[in-house]
Write an enzyme that holds these catalytic residues in place. Structure first.
Site, PDB file in Angstrom:
ATOM      1  N   LYS A 176       0.695  -1.271   0.093  1.00 36.87           N
ATOM      2  CA  LYS A 176       0.023   0.113  -0.033  1.00 36.87           C
ATOM      3  C   LYS A 176       0.753   1.261  -0.054  1.00 36.87           C
ATOM      4  O   LYS A 176       0.789   2.138  -0.849  1.00 36.87           O
ATOM      5  CB  LYS A 176      -0.917  -0.161   1.241  1.00 36.87           C
ATOM      6  CG  LYS A 176      -1.738   1.194   1.535  1.00 36.87           C
ATOM      7  CD  LYS A 176      -2.592   1.500   0.281  1.00 36.87           C
ATOM      8  CE  LYS A 176      -3.447   3.083   0.446  1.00 36.87           C
ATOM      9  NZ  LYS A 176      -3.950   3.344  -0.485  1.00 36.87           N
ATOM     10  N   LYS A 245       2.000  10.955   4.859  1.00 41.04           N
ATOM     11  CA  LYS A 245       2.340   9.800   5.697  1.00 41.04           C
ATOM     12  C   LYS A 245       2.778   8.390   5.093  1.00 41.04           C
ATOM     13  O   LYS A 245       3.651   8.010   5.250  1.00 41.04           O
ATOM     14  CB  LYS A 245       1.117   9.503   6.685  1.00 41.04           C
ATOM     15  CG  LYS A 245       1.179   8.165   7.484  1.00 41.04           C
ATOM     16  CD  LYS A 245      -0.220   7.682   7.682  1.00 41.04           C
ATOM     17  CE  LYS A 245      -0.955   7.321   6.599  1.00 41.04           C
ATOM     18  NZ  LYS A 245      -2.345   6.735   6.713  1.00 41.04           N
TER      19      LYS A 245
HETATM   20  P1  NAD Z   1     -10.408  10.254   8.086  1.00 39.08           P
HETATM   21  O1  NAD Z   1      -9.469  11.180   8.745  1.00 39.08           O
HETATM   22  O2  NAD Z   1     -11.647  10.807   7.134  1.00 39.08           O
HETATM   23  O3  NAD Z   1     -10.902   9.130   9.282  1.00 39.08           O
HETATM   24  C1  NAD Z   1     -10.440   8.674  10.087  1.00 39.08           C
HETATM   25  C2  NAD Z   1     -11.419   8.398  11.347  1.00 39.08           C
HETATM   26  O4  NAD Z   1     -10.643   7.856  12.325  1.00 39.08           O
HETATM   27  C3  NAD Z   1     -11.873   9.983  11.911  1.00 39.08           C
HETATM   28  O5  NAD Z   1     -13.201   9.873  11.751  1.00 39.08           O
HETATM   29  C4  NAD Z   1     -11.570  10.074  13.133  1.00 39.08           C
HETATM   30  O6  NAD Z   1     -12.263  10.721  14.177  1.00 39.08           O
HETATM   31  C5  NAD Z   1     -11.106   8.744  13.656  1.00 39.08           C
HETATM   32  N1  NAD Z   1     -10.378   8.108  14.703  1.00 39.08           N
HETATM   33  C6  NAD Z   1      -9.259   8.907  14.801  1.00 39.08           C
HETATM   34  N2  NAD Z   1      -8.482   8.345  15.864  1.00 39.08           N
HETATM   35  C7  NAD Z   1      -9.284   7.460  16.583  1.00 39.08           C
HETATM   36  C8  NAD Z   1      -9.257   6.682  17.553  1.00 39.08           C
HETATM   37  N3  NAD Z   1      -8.494   6.603  18.480  1.00 39.08           N
HETATM   38  N4  NAD Z   1     -10.466   5.864  18.021  1.00 39.08           N
HETATM   39  C9  NAD Z   1     -11.607   5.995  17.115  1.00 39.08           C
HETATM   40  N5  NAD Z   1     -11.508   6.539  15.920  1.00 39.08           N
HETATM   41  C10 NAD Z   1     -10.682   7.488  15.695  1.00 39.08           C
HETATM   42  O7  NAD Z   1      -9.334   9.248   7.134  1.00 39.08           O
HETATM   43  P2  NAD Z   1      -9.727   8.339   5.978  1.00 39.08           P
HETATM   44  O8  NAD Z   1      -9.611   9.153   4.862  1.00 39.08           O
HETATM   45  O9  NAD Z   1     -11.181   7.738   6.347  1.00 39.08           O
HETATM   46  O10 NAD Z   1      -8.605   7.379   6.084  1.00 39.08           O
HETATM   47  C11 NAD Z   1      -8.568   6.276   6.968  1.00 39.08           C
HETATM   48  C12 NAD Z   1      -7.337   5.216   6.649  1.00 39.08           C
HETATM   49  O11 NAD Z   1      -7.423   4.838   5.222  1.00 39.08           O
HETATM   50  C13 NAD Z   1      -6.083   6.172   6.567  1.00 39.08           C
HETATM   51  O12 NAD Z   1      -5.180   5.154   7.015  1.00 39.08           O
HETATM   52  C14 NAD Z   1      -5.634   6.532   5.213  1.00 39.08           C
HETATM   53  O13 NAD Z   1      -4.136   6.766   4.866  1.00 39.08           O
HETATM   54  C15 NAD Z   1      -6.518   5.078   4.450  1.00 39.08           C
HETATM   55  N6  NAD Z   1      -6.786   5.525   3.176  1.00 39.08           N
HETATM   56  C16 NAD Z   1      -7.425   6.659   2.797  1.00 39.08           C
HETATM   57  C17 NAD Z   1      -8.055   6.872   1.508  1.00 39.08           C
HETATM   58  C18 NAD Z   1      -8.858   8.268   1.170  1.00 39.08           C
HETATM   59  O14 NAD Z   1      -9.138   8.370   0.057  1.00 39.08           O
HETATM   60  N7  NAD Z   1      -9.344   8.855   2.114  1.00 39.08           N
HETATM   61  C19 NAD Z   1      -7.787   5.934   0.389  1.00 39.08           C
HETATM   62  C20 NAD Z   1      -7.009   4.690   0.648  1.00 39.08           C
HETATM   63  C21 NAD Z   1      -6.409   4.450   2.046  1.00 39.08           C
END
Ligand code: NAD
Length: 295
Positions: A176, A245
Site C-alpha cells: 500500500k 504519511k
Molecule cells: P479520516 O481522517 O477521514 O477518518 C479517520 C477517522 O478515524 C476519523 O473519523 C477520526 O475521528 C477517527 N479516529 C481517529 N483516532 C481515533 C481513535 N483513537 N479511535 C477511534 N476513531 C479514531 O481518514 P480516511 O480518509 O477515512 O482514512 C482512513 C485510513 O484509510 C487512513 O489510514 C488512510 O491513509 C487510508 N486511506 C484513505 C483513502 C482516502 O481516499 N481517504 C484511500 C485509501 C486509504
C-alpha cells in the site's frame, strides 16, 4: 460469517462507506469513532449499532476492522500505554483486520503480539479512494496467513473488487505504501508538467488529453486532473497529510530494505513542504495549487 458481528473502529471518509457496504451485504456492524458526530451517518441504518467506546467493540465483536489515520493511533488503541488497550478485552479467537494505511513493521509486530495472545491479525489496506469505497470496488492488498484470511473473504468481497493476498503480515501495508509513493510521484510530475505547459500557452485540458492517449497516462491524468485539479475543487476526499504519511512510510520502508531510494526521498520532501504551506486539512490534489503558486 454473515451472523458474525463486525466491529468497525474509525468512521471517517473511508470507514463510513465501508461500513455501509458491510450493512448492504447483510453483516451486523457495531461502530465507534472518537468523533461522536460520526454516529449521525448511521441514524437510519438497521443492523448498525453505535458503541460508546472501543472496549465495548472489543468485548462484543470477534472480527474488528480498523480504518484509522495511522500506526501510532492503531498501536495506542490496541495496546494502550500499559497493555491496557482494547486487546486486553478481546474475546477468544478475535481477528483484527487493519485496513488503514499503517507502517508494515508496526503491523508485523502487532501480528506477532496478537498471535502470542491467541488472537489473529490481517493487514488489508485499500486503494481506490472514497469513490470506490462507496461503490464497493476497492483494491484490497492482504498480508497474513490463509487460516485467518479465508473465513473473512466475504467481508473483503463486500468492500472490494480486486483482492490480492500479497504475503505475510505487514506485506499488505508495504504494498500500500509503495503504491501510494508511485501514485504521489505521478501526481507531482503531472502537476509540474501541466503548470509548465500552461505557462507556454498550452491549454492544460488538451495537454492532459494527450497524456491520456500517450505514455504519460496514469491514475492522476485519468481520474484526478479534470475532476479535482483543473476544476480547482481539490476535494477528492484524501487529505494531503495522509498522502505525506504514506510516502514517508514507503521512503522509510525502502531504506529499511537497504534498497536505493533517492527519488522517494525527494518526492517525500516535496510533499512535506506542500503540506506545510497549504491550509490545514487540504486535499492531496491541492499539490497542483502548491506547484502553481510556488514560483
Ligand atoms: P479520516 O481522517 O477521514 O477518518 C479517520 C477517522 O478515524 C476519523 O473519523 C477520526 O475521528 C477517527 N479516529 C481517529 N483516532 C481515533 C481513535 N483513537 N479511535 C477511534 N476513531 C479514531 O481518514 P480516511 O480518509 O477515512 O482514512 C482512513 C485510513 O484509510 C487512513 O489510514 C488512510 O491513509 C487510508 N486511506 C484513505 C483513502 C482516502 O481516499 N481517504 C484511500 C485509501 C486509504
Amino acid at each position: 460469517m454473515q451472523n458474525k458481528k463486525i466491529g468497525v473502529i474509525g468512521l471517517g471518509m473511508m470507514g463510513v462507506p465501508m461500513a455501509n457496504n458491510l450493512l448492504q451485504a447483510n453483516f451486523q456492524v457495531k461502530g465507534f469513532d472518537i468523533n461522536p458526530q460520526a454516529k449521525e451517518k448511521f441514524n437510519t441504518k438497521s443492523n448498525f449499532e453505535w458503541l460508546n467506546n472501543p472496549q465495548e467493540i472489543a468485548k462484543s465483536c470477534q472480527v474488528i476492522i480498523l480504518i484509522l489515520p495511522d500506526s501510532h493511533i492503531i498501536d495506542q488503541l490496541l495496546w494502550g500505554s500499559n497493555e491496557d488497550g482494547i486487546a486486553s478485552h478481546f474475546q477468544k479467537d478475535t481477528l483484527v483486520i487493519d485496513m488503514s494505511s499503517s507502517k508494515p513493521t508496526n503491523s508485523k509486530i502487532n501480528a506477532e503480539r496478537l498471535q502470542n495472545l491467541g488472537f489473529g491479525f490481517i493487514d488489508a489496506p485499500v486503494s481506490g479512494g472514497v469513490k470506490r469505497a462507496i461503490d464497493g470496488s476497492l483494491a484490497i492488498m492482504i498480508g497474513g496467513v490463509e487460516k485467518h484470511i479465508q473465513p473473512v473473504m466475504p467481508i473483503f468481497q463486500a468492500l472490494g473488487k480486486t483482492i490480492v493476498h500479497v504475503g505475510k503480515a505487514g506485506a499488505g501495508h508495504a504494498v500500500k505504501a509503495l503504491n501510494n509513493y508511485v501514485s504521489a510521484a505521478g501526481l507531482l510530475a503531472v502537476s509540474e508538467a501541466l503548470v509548465a505547459a500552461e505557462k507556454f500557452g498550452i491549454n492544460p485540458h488538451l495537454a492532459n488529453q494527450v497524456f491520456n492517449a500517450s505514455s504519460g497516462k496514469n491514475n492522476t491524468t485519468e481520474v484526478k486532473v479534470e475532476s479535482f485539479m483543473l476544476s480547482e475543487t481539490f476535494n477528492s476526499g484524501f487529505a494531503i497529510a495522509l498522502m505525506r504519511k504514506d510516502i514517508q512510510t514507503a521512503k522509510d520502508f525502502i531504506h529499511e530494505m537497504q534498497s536505493h531510494g533517492s527519488f522517494a526521498k525527494l518526492c517525500f520532501e516535496e510533499w512535506e513542504s506542500a503540506e506545510k504551506s497549504l491550509p490545514k486539512g487540504a486535499d492531496h490534489t491541492a499539490m497542483f495549487a502548491y506547484i502553481k503558486d510556488k514560483i
